[in-house]
Design a protein around this motif. Structure first.
Motif, short mmCIF file in Angstrom:
data_model
loop_
_atom_site.label_atom_id
_atom_site.label_comp_id
_atom_site.label_asym_id
_atom_site.label_seq_id
_atom_site.Cartn_x
_atom_site.Cartn_y
_atom_site.Cartn_z
N ALA A 59 0.82 -1.21 0.00
CA ALA A 59 0.00 0.00 0.00
C ALA A 59 0.85 1.26 0.00
CB ALA A 59 -0.93 -0.01 1.21
N SER A 62 -0.01 -5.93 2.78
CA SER A 62 -1.19 -5.06 2.68
C SER A 62 -2.39 -5.81 2.10
CB SER A 62 -0.88 -3.84 1.82
OG SER A 62 0.16 -3.07 2.37
N THR A 79 0.01 4.68 3.60
CA THR A 79 -0.51 5.34 2.42
C THR A 79 -0.34 6.86 2.51
OG1 THR A 79 -2.74 5.26 3.43
CG2 THR A 79 -2.17 3.53 1.85
#
Length: 502
Positions: free
Chosen positions: A31, A60, A488
């Protein structure tokens, strides 16, 4: 060509010709890597992502998919909750433990609503409904869940609001999240190369990181990155040598990973003089069913309660491993932690949410259960008596469990051995080990924009990191969703920073 085995950086003057050239090189396609790749490509850079596996995703994609977001997201408001960045920051500062990064927490909370919108714009769906009970992963597609915000001591710090945001998927949402982020990165123009393992950085005469050496199918590949290298290679739970050096308590337990969290990115940067933070810290997903724990008691090897059972289950796991010596090889390997529940409490959790858990011992009296479990004589008898007194008055004076979950326990009683190894479904990447499911929290020291910092706190030119390869928000504590959340969020910043570098 001879393949290098060392993580020591290679001088650019020794390289000659490069096999591949790009502008921004992202190493690791989870991610954090996908987010960095998207932002770098959107900024106009040529972006190449490397991953040692056969495709994107990593840990992820195997996760429950929870993303810790708040401050007043549309999902929170739709579910009837008011929230502020300040309340979110107060919770995270306390929950993420000693050494949590105050500046990163402040930036993350201030940007949380915008980050939610960014995820939605990348195609990640969230359903505006709430799952209202303790769990690892709801058995529904509800888009919001509590992650301990409504438990003591956090209720004393700020008005509680649920912040576990879940992509719309029954059970695990990590795969869906990665599909959305991967498509976004590739649509923006990022390209990827798989089955390739980066093993060292390439540095020019002025100390600028200009690329990496890697191995692919037994051949060395040298890759030039004209603007920057972003390390999103994950943590180091799969590297027992690193665990022994930095986090020995995590040895011998179930590893939560895709099998590739070997610390390679951390070691590559350390070899260049990068600083690290909190390398001893780890998340401990104790193998209990949160709904059962909340309806009963969790006791140590002395038959004593040690935490409010309605809190985020990872906090119970950390306390069990680090403070109660649960199952650690360093503590003899057989130290027990038990969930004690009665028949009414057990039956109150639907079978579909018990994930196959059955009582290991059942008895009509606490004294009999003490004998069956090997707990000290009189310990459970006293613990249950005191717990029931609290339940009758509606106030847990020892550990402050919420009144909602307080009810006197009555015969017959059941004991569930947490150490037996029932695997929390929130961590489907589990591999062999005990009833504790672990991963590392420590990593490279980075600033708010993803620059990797050296031992003097100065940025190493051309080098960036995010995700579990970096330390991120965390001190010693952990809350579900803060890995995908900060990975993220700060992955985006690292991608922007790398692309902006001349």
């Amino acid at each position: 060509m001879t393949v290098r085995e060392s993580v020591r950086p290679l001088a650019a003057s020794e390289v000659g010709d490069y096999d591949i050239e790009t502008e921004v090189l992202v190493v690791g396609y989870g991610a954090a890597g996908a987010s960095a790749a998207f932002e770098a490509a959107r900024a106009g850079a040529r972006v190449l992502v490397l991953d040692r596996s056969g495709g994107p995703g990593g840990a992820s994609a195997m996760s429950g998919g929870e993303i810790y977001l708040g401050g007043g997201t549309p999902i929170q408001r739709a579910c009837g909750f008011e929230d502020t960045p300040e309340a979110m920051a107060a919770f995270l500062t306390a929950a993420l433990g000693a050494g949590a990064d105050a500046a990163k927490i402040e930036a993350y909370c201030a940007g949380s609503v915008e980050h939610f919108g960014w995820l939605v714009d990348r195609g990640v769906p969230f359903k505006p409904t709430l799952w209202d009970s303790p769990t690892w992963v709801p058995p529904t597609d509800d888009g919001l869940m509590w992650l301990g915000e409504n438990s003591w001591p956090f209720t004393e710090l700020a008005t509680p609001a649920p912040r576990g945001h879940r992509p719309t998927a029954n059970d695990f949402g990590g795969k869906l999240l990665m599909e959305c982020l991967t498509e976004a990165a590739e649509t923006a123009g990022a390209t990827a190369l798989f089955d390739i393992h980066a093993d060292a950085l390439i540095v020019d005469d002025s100390g600028v990181v200009v690329g990496v050496t890697a191995r692919r199918y037994g051949r060395e590949v040298r890759i030039r990155a004209h603007r920057g290298v972003v390390l999103t290679t994950g943590g180091f739970v799969d590297n027992d040598r690193m665990l022994a050096a930095h986090a020995p308590e995590l040895l011998g337990h179930t590893k939560v990973s895709a099998g590739t969290d070997d610390g390679s990115g951390i070691r590559m940067a350390q070899a260049l003089g990068a600083a690290v933070r909190h390398m001893s810290a780890g998340q401990v997903g104790m193998s209990l069913i949160p709904g059962l724990a909340a309806r009963g008691m969790v006791v140590n090897a002395r038959g004593q309660r040690f935490m409010n059972e309605d809190t985020y289950p990872g906090r119970i796991g950390q306390a069990a491993l680090y403070r109660q010596n649960m199952g650690g090889s360093w503590a003899g390997g057989d130290t027990a932690v038990w969930v004690i529940v009665d028949e009414e409490g057990f039956e109150a959790v639907p079978e579909s949410q018990r994930w196959g858990v059955r009582p290991h011992q059942v008895a009509e009296t606490p004294a009999e259960l003490e004998e069956l479990t090997g707990l000290p004589a009189g310990s459970l008898t006293a613990a249950i008596r005191r717990y029931n007194e609290f339940a009758e008055r509606g106030a847990d004076l020892d550990h402050h469990k919420a009144a909602r979950w307080l009810r006197p326990l009555t015969a017959p009683f059941a004991a569930i051995d947490v150490k037996a190894g029932v695997r929390p479904p929130a961590e489907s990447g589990n591999r062999k080990g005990t009833g504790a499911s672990v991963f590392t929290l420590g990593g490279l020291h980075t600033d708010l924009d993803g620059h990797v910092l050296d031992l003097d706190g100065a940025p190493i030119p051309g080098l960036y990191a995010a995700g579990r390869a970096a330390n991120g928000l965390h001190g010693f504590g952990y809350i579900s969703g803060t890995s995908l959340g900060d990975g993220t969020f700060f992955g985006r910043r690292a991608g922007v920073s790398a692309a902006a570098r001349a």
